[in-house]
Design a protein around this motif. Structure first.
Motif, PDB file in Angstrom:
ATOM      1  N   GLU A 105       0.728  -1.059   0.053  1.00 14.61           N
ATOM      2  CA  GLU A 105      -0.093  -0.091   0.014  1.00 14.61           C
ATOM      3  C   GLU A 105       0.949   1.136  -0.039  1.00 14.61           C
ATOM      4  N   SER A 106       0.576   2.084  -1.110  1.00 14.36           N
ATOM      5  CA  SER A 106       1.408   3.454  -1.165  1.00 14.36           C
ATOM      6  C   SER A 106       0.651   4.521  -0.244  1.00 14.36           C
ATOM      7  N   ARG A 107       1.575   5.528  -0.143  1.00 17.53           N
ATOM      8  CA  ARG A 107       0.843   6.801   0.753  1.00 17.53           C
ATOM      9  C   ARG A 107       1.843   7.813   0.706  1.00 17.53           C
ATOM     10  N   ILE A 108       1.480   9.074   0.992  1.00 13.10           N
ATOM     11  CA  ILE A 108       1.950  10.228   1.065  1.00 13.10           C
ATOM     12  C   ILE A 108       2.188  10.684   2.540  1.00 13.10           C
ATOM     13  N   VAL A 109       3.394  11.054   2.889  1.00 17.16           N
ATOM     14  CA  VAL A 109       3.906  11.196   4.265  1.00 17.16           C
ATOM     15  C   VAL A 109       4.793  12.360   4.291  1.00 17.16           C
ATOM     16  N   ARG A 110       4.280  13.545   4.779  1.00 14.98           N
ATOM     17  CA  ARG A 110       5.114  14.732   4.738  1.00 14.98           C
ATOM     18  C   ARG A 110       5.029  15.639   6.034  1.00 14.98           C
ATOM     19  N   GLY A 111       6.067  16.348   6.124  1.00 16.20           N
ATOM     20  CA  GLY A 111       5.875  16.973   7.657  1.00 16.20           C
ATOM     21  C   GLY A 111       5.185  18.499   7.243  1.00 16.20           C
ATOM     22  N   ALA A 112       4.892  19.060   8.438  1.00 15.01           N
ATOM     23  CA  ALA A 112       4.139  20.310   8.366  1.00 15.01           C
ATOM     24  C   ALA A 112       4.280  21.136   9.647  1.00 15.01           C
ATOM     25  N   ILE A 113       4.266  22.412   9.527  1.00 13.90           N
ATOM     26  CA  ILE A 113       4.262  23.259  10.720  1.00 13.90           C
ATOM     27  C   ILE A 113       2.833  23.570  11.057  1.00 13.90           C
ATOM     28  N   LEU A 114       2.615  23.544  12.356  1.00 12.98           N
ATOM     29  CA  LEU A 114       1.203  23.814  12.608  1.00 12.98           C
ATOM     30  C   LEU A 114       1.231  24.969  13.481  1.00 12.98           C
ATOM     31  N   ASP A 115      -0.044  25.820  13.394  1.00 12.45           N
ATOM     32  CA  ASP A 115      -0.108  27.082  14.077  1.00 12.45           C
ATOM     33  C   ASP A 115      -1.431  26.740  14.865  1.00 12.45           C
ATOM     34  N   ILE A 116      -1.403  26.544  16.269  1.00 12.06           N
ATOM     35  CA  ILE A 116      -2.329  26.319  17.095  1.00 12.06           C
ATOM     36  C   ILE A 116      -2.684  27.479  17.850  1.00 12.06           C
ATOM     37  N   ALA A 117      -3.947  27.659  17.942  1.00  6.73           N
ATOM     38  CA  ALA A 117      -4.462  28.868  18.743  1.00  6.73           C
ATOM     39  C   ALA A 117      -4.192  28.805  19.988  1.00  6.73           C
ATOM     40  N   ASP A 118      -3.658  29.790  20.814  1.00  7.78           N
ATOM     41  CA  ASP A 118      -3.340  29.818  22.155  1.00  7.78           C
ATOM     42  C   ASP A 118      -2.331  29.067  22.469  1.00  7.78           C
ATOM     43  N   PHE A 119      -1.280  28.689  21.413  1.00  8.19           N
ATOM     44  CA  PHE A 119      -0.064  28.040  21.662  1.00  8.19           C
ATOM     45  C   PHE A 119       1.127  28.922  20.954  1.00  8.19           C
ATOM     46  N   ASN A 120       2.116  29.306  21.667  1.00  8.80           N
ATOM     47  CA  ASN A 120       2.847  30.175  21.487  1.00  8.80           C
ATOM     48  C   ASN A 120       3.927  29.645  20.199  1.00  8.80           C
ATOM     49  N   GLU A 121       4.195  28.564  20.593  1.00  9.45           N
ATOM     50  CA  GLU A 121       5.333  27.983  19.592  1.00  9.45           C
ATOM     51  C   GLU A 121       4.661  27.174  18.194  1.00  9.45           C
ATOM     52  N   PRO A 122       5.351  27.116  17.215  1.00 11.71           N
ATOM     53  CA  PRO A 122       5.003  26.303  16.148  1.00 11.71           C
ATOM     54  C   PRO A 122       4.962  25.015  16.449  1.00 11.71           C
ATOM     55  N   ALA A 123       3.865  24.237  16.298  1.00  9.83           N
ATOM     56  CA  ALA A 123       4.001  22.837  16.514  1.00  9.83           C
ATOM     57  C   ALA A 123       4.314  22.021  15.187  1.00  9.83           C
ATOM     58  N   LEU A 124       4.811  20.811  15.465  1.00 11.05           N
ATOM     59  CA  LEU A 124       5.326  20.074  14.331  1.00 11.05           C
ATOM     60  C   LEU A 124       4.316  18.757  13.961  1.00 11.05           C
ATOM     61  N   GLY A 125       3.723  18.738  12.828  1.00  9.85           N
ATOM     62  CA  GLY A 125       2.865  17.894  12.375  1.00  9.85           C
ATOM     63  C   GLY A 125       3.227  16.888  11.255  1.00  9.85           C
ATOM     64  N   GLN A 126       2.947  15.711  11.419  1.00  9.76           N
ATOM     65  CA  GLN A 126       3.188  14.822  10.395  1.00  9.76           C
ATOM     66  C   GLN A 126       1.860  14.240   9.451  1.00  9.76           C
ATOM     67  N   VAL A 127       1.610  14.659   8.187  1.00 12.02           N
ATOM     68  CA  VAL A 127       0.439  14.454   7.784  1.00 12.02           C
ATOM     69  C   VAL A 127       0.688  13.212   6.834  1.00 12.02           C
ATOM     70  N   MET A 128      -0.426  12.376   6.782  1.00  9.20           N
ATOM     71  CA  MET A 128      -0.494  11.355   6.028  1.00  9.20           C
ATOM     72  C   MET A 128      -1.669  10.906   5.320  1.00  9.20           C
ATOM     73  N   SER A 129      -1.702  10.619   4.082  1.00  4.33           N
ATOM     74  CA  SER A 129      -2.599  10.397   3.245  1.00  4.33           C
ATOM     75  C   SER A 129      -3.541   8.943   3.781  1.00  4.33           C
ATOM     76  N   LEU A 130      -4.842   9.412   3.170  1.00  6.29           N
ATOM     77  CA  LEU A 130      -5.832   8.315   3.406  1.00  6.29           C
ATOM     78  C   LEU A 130      -6.557   7.853   1.956  1.00  6.29           C
ATOM     79  N   PRO A 131      -6.709   6.681   1.680  1.00  5.73           N
ATOM     80  CA  PRO A 131      -7.110   6.368   0.248  1.00  5.73           C
ATOM     81  C   PRO A 131      -8.145   7.175  -0.058  1.00  5.73           C
ATOM     82  N   SER A 132      -8.160   7.586  -1.301  1.00  4.80           N
ATOM     83  CA  SER A 132      -9.188   8.326  -1.946  1.00  4.80           C
ATOM     84  C   SER A 132     -10.599   7.285  -2.440  1.00  4.80           C
ATOM     85  N   HIS A 133     -10.210   6.131  -2.592  1.00  5.17           N
ATOM     86  CA  HIS A 133     -10.975   5.243  -3.018  1.00  5.17           C
ATOM     87  C   HIS A 133     -10.840   4.078  -2.321  1.00  5.17           C
ATOM     88  N   GLY A 134     -11.608   3.385  -1.706  1.00  5.46           N
ATOM     89  CA  GLY A 134     -11.489   2.022  -0.732  1.00  5.46           C
ATOM     90  C   GLY A 134     -10.906   2.455   0.586  1.00  5.46           C
TER      91      GLY A 134
END
Length: 783
Positions: A84-113
């Motif tokens: 099973e293939s997927r897309i995994v990338r890093g992201a910088i998150l801006d969360i309200a009421d949190f001063n620091e930038p948070a680190l996110g890892q975003v992963m894909s879910l299948p578009s079909h099935g």
């Protein structure tokens, strides 16, 4: 009821406090064993069930950009059941009421099935729907840390754009039971979050149309994962593959299995200490009981009771004490096991917890405890069996006396009485001292963890790391980007580094480890040896941690084969020019310009360490939330705080448990020693009282012996505690952590004070009994 059974019950009741003291020690050992075994069983069953239900993958691999049609070739690898293939990338998150930038890892879910592997467990809300561009499901721990629920929004930089995402659900993933950010040491739910979005959305955001950068495989039963990994690396090599790895090397699963192994190690040493002392205590009690019942044993034999019947009677006495302790240990161990498993379940995120302790753990704990008690009393029981009736009817032979030395006679009479008793029965005194020393040793073993963990944290986060933050880029960047970082608000100084994924081998020894390139004059995050201090990288050779050198079986001057897992995927042959000691990981370094020359990429870097001005820190944090191209931002102080917080929730709780258990151990030894001494010497003490000795002098004679032995047990307990601490540090050593053996003098002092306090408490209880001693009644009683 048989006569011997009635006698057994009377003896148990008459010695009830001594029986309770021994039973508590046995219960402590049995409880620790049950706790460890049931925790291991629960973690293993929960892990196995979760992995099976969620179809956790067997092999994982990442790459830069792989055409989707290559997935067919991957699926055709012999031994592969599902790919099973997927897309995994890093992201910088801006969360309200949190001063620091948070680190996110975003992963894909299948578009079909549905998902074929690593199936998510929805904890609230739902999964993102195909085609909904801004819907996201969050890891439950990250959502809880920021109080995000379905319907809330937050901002994230995906690719080059900052977007507002809508939370539609919270989930758990078998791939992130223990979720650690890239470059992190332990979970930080506030600063690292996992996200899942529709694959079509991520294809557009990261230019991955008909492509993927991550693949997971499920293997057929009996398939060789090493062969599959090798073939997968060959297929992904042209597309920037960074090296496939099997499930046992997957970071979350590796941490979990290491924790289970540590629990197994714990089950081997701690219960052994308590059960060994329990064997000694049963020996003490049975020795005194058989000594005082010599006449009864002779009469029983004269009346026709066989040696077997008498031996079984005293064995039943031991078994009764052990059974009482085992039953208490079972109950306490089952509760501790459930509590311990629940604690781990809060650290390792499971959607359910299977705490179903089977009979095996309880049978093992019970069997070992009963065997220890029987072995402890075996010598005394055999003595009772072999005692001839005529000899049994006679009082025991008095000890031999001799004239004391001149120095000995200079002491006052009560002190001479104490010392004579110790020297006439050195074996008994030695065993009592050893029992008290073991309680102090357990205290040293427990308390030293705080010293070691604190030293480790200070060494890693304060001595060897001097940067305030580390900025990591998604791809290699030209060295000029360091200048751009230096011009950001609050940045006082910068230091570049480059990380290259590689496979390092020496013969059949192969380890996957990134090579980190540092400037020669690195000052913010230098190579730091725990003994020699800062070591500069030099030349085109490797500066390797001794832990990695041991794994590869190499030393200074040896050459190792480097198979680079990125870029041109070159194969290099480099020397090890230095080794160094570190507590964390198995790092290996080179001089950054030499590394770049070998890689042929020019002047590039993958990240920058920065030193910050606290006055402008908030302005920098705001800017970082809007900068694209950054895959991770790590703050040193946040990592240190998280380290102590996590350790505080686990280590210090266990320290409290072991302090209680060690007090029980000390109580069992000291109370039985004093009560046996009082029972043996009641006529002697009563005679001294009649002769004019004061109550305080009599108390000093009785309690001074245990006090002297308690003082003697302090250095012995400290030495045994040091050896136990060394053993536990060695047993808990992993590739990620080496726990330093650090014991501050204050720790020995605290252990000694707690041990002495428990002895004093026991002495106070027995002294009250001495104050109520009926002198006339004692003198009228025949010994």
């Amino acid at each position: 009821m048989r006569s011997l059974d009635k006698k057994l019950l009377r003896d148990i009741w008459r010695l009830k406090m001594q029986v309770l003291a021994i039973a508590l020690v046995i219960a402590s050992g049995a409880a620790l064993l049950v706790m460890a075994l049931t925790t291991v069983q629960a973690l293993q069953e929960t892990t196995t069930a979760y992995y099976e239900r969620s179809r956790f993958a067997d092999v994982f691999a990442d790459a830069k950009r792989v055409p989707q049609q290559v997935l067919r070739d991957i699926a055709a690898i012999p031994g592969v059941a599902v790919a099973e293939s997927r897309i995994v990338r890093g992201a910088i998150l801006d969360i309200a009421d949190f001063n620091e930038p948070a680190l996110g890892q975003v992963m894909s879910l299948p578009s079909h099935g549905p998902q074929l592997q690593n199936v998510l467990v929805v904890r609230s809300g739902r999964l993102p729907e195909p085609g909904k561009i801004d819907e996201v499901a969050l890891s439950e721990s990250f959502a809880e840390a920021h109080q995000l629920v379905p319907g809330d929004t937050f901002a994230a930089i995906l690719g080059s754009q900052k977007r507002t995402l809508h939370v539609v659900g919270t989930v758990l993933s078998p791939e992130f039971v223990y979720a650690i950010a890239p470059g992190g040491m332990m979970p930080d739910d506030e600063r690292f979050g996992l996200m899942w979005m529709d694959r079509g959305v991520l294809e557009a955001a990261f230019d991955m149309k008909q492509a993927f950068n991550s693949v997971t495989l499920t293997l057929l039963r009996g398939a060789d994962s090493r062969d599959v990994v090798a073939r997968l690396n060959t297929l992904l090599g042209p597309y920037g593959g960074s090296g496939a790895y099997a499930r046992e090397d997957q970071i979350s699963n590796w941490f979990l299995q290491s924790e289970i192994e540590q629990q197994i190690n714990m089950s081997r040493i701690m219960p052994t200490i308590f059960l060994a002392v329990a064997a000694f205590l049963t020996n003490m009690v049975m020795a005194r009981l058989i000594q005082t019942e010599r006449r009864e044993i002779g009469l029983l034999k004269a009346f026709g009771y066989s040696n077997g019947a008498i031996g079984w009677h005293y064995a039943k006495m031991t078994l009764t004490i052990a059974v009482i302790g085992v039953v208490m240990g079972w109950a306490l161990g089952a509760w501790l096991g459930h509590w311990n498993t629940t604690l781990y379940a809060s650290i390792y995120r499971f959607p359910f917890l299977l705490y179903r302790p089977g009979p095996q753990a309880f049978l093992i704990a019970g069997g070992v405890s009963l065997a220890a008690a029987l072995l402890g009393s075996l010598t005394m029981v055999m003595r009772a069996v072999r005692l001839p009736p005529a000899e049994a009817m006679l009082p025991p032979s008095p000890p031999a006396y001799s004239r004391s030395s001149a120095a000995f006679r200079m002491l006052d009479e009560p002190t001479r009485i104490i010392l004579r008793r110790i020297t006439r029965w050195p074996m008994r005194a030695g065993l009592t001292t050893l029992g008290l020393a073991m309680s102090i040793a357990v205290l040293v073993l427990a308390l030293q963890w705080a010293d070691s963990i604190t030293y480790l944290a200070r060494s890693v986060f304060e001595t060897s790391q001097r940067q305030d933050a580390t900025i990591i880029f998604g791809d290699i960047e030209h060295a000029r980007v360091e200048t751009d970082v230096r011009h950001l608000p609050a940045v006082l100084s910068t230091e570049p580094f480059r990380s290259v994924a590689a496979e390092i081998s020496n013969g059949n020894c192969v380890e996957r480890q990134s090579i980190v390139g540092l400037p020669t004059n690195a000052a913010l995050s230098p190579i730091y040896d725990n003994e020699r201090g800062v070591l500069p990288p030099a030349g085109e050779g490797l500066v390797m941690s001794s832990a990695l050198a041991d794994l590869l079986d190499v030393g200074i001057g040896d050459r190792v084969r480097i198979r680079v897992l990125e870029g041109r995927r070159a194969t290099l042959d480099l020397p090890v020019i230095q080794t160094f000691e570190t507590f964390i990981g198995t790092p290996v370094y080179m001089e950054i310009n030499a590394l770049n020359r070998l890689m042929g990429d020019g002047h590039v870097l993958t990240g920058v360490h920065v030193l910050l001005d606290d006055v402008q820190r908030q302005e920098l944090l705001s800017r970082l939330k809007d900068l694209p191209g950054i895959t991770a931002i790590l703050f040193r102080q946040a990592a240190l705080d998280t380290f102590f917080k996590t350790m505080g929730e686990t280590i210090f709780i266990f320290i409290g448990f072991f302090v209680v258990f060690s007090i029980i151990l000390s109580f069992g030894v000291s109370y039985n020693s004093i009560r046996i001494a009082l029972s043996e010497r009641s006529r002697e003490l009563a005679t001294l009282a009649v002769l004019g000795f004061s109550r305080w002098e009599i108390s000093y004679i009785l309690l001074g012996e245990i006090g002297l032995l308690a003082i003697a047990s302090i250095p012995l307990g400290g030495a045994i505690g040091y050896l136990l601490s060394w053993y536990m540090a060695s047993a808990f050593e992993t590739e990620l952590y080496r726990i330093p053996l650090v014991i501050h003098p204050s720790t020995f002092g605290q252990a000694a004070l707690i041990g002495l306090a428990s002895v004093i408490a026991c002495a106070a209880v027995v002294r009250r009994r001495l104050d109520r001693l009926d002198l006339i009644g004692v003198l009228k009683t025949r010994e």
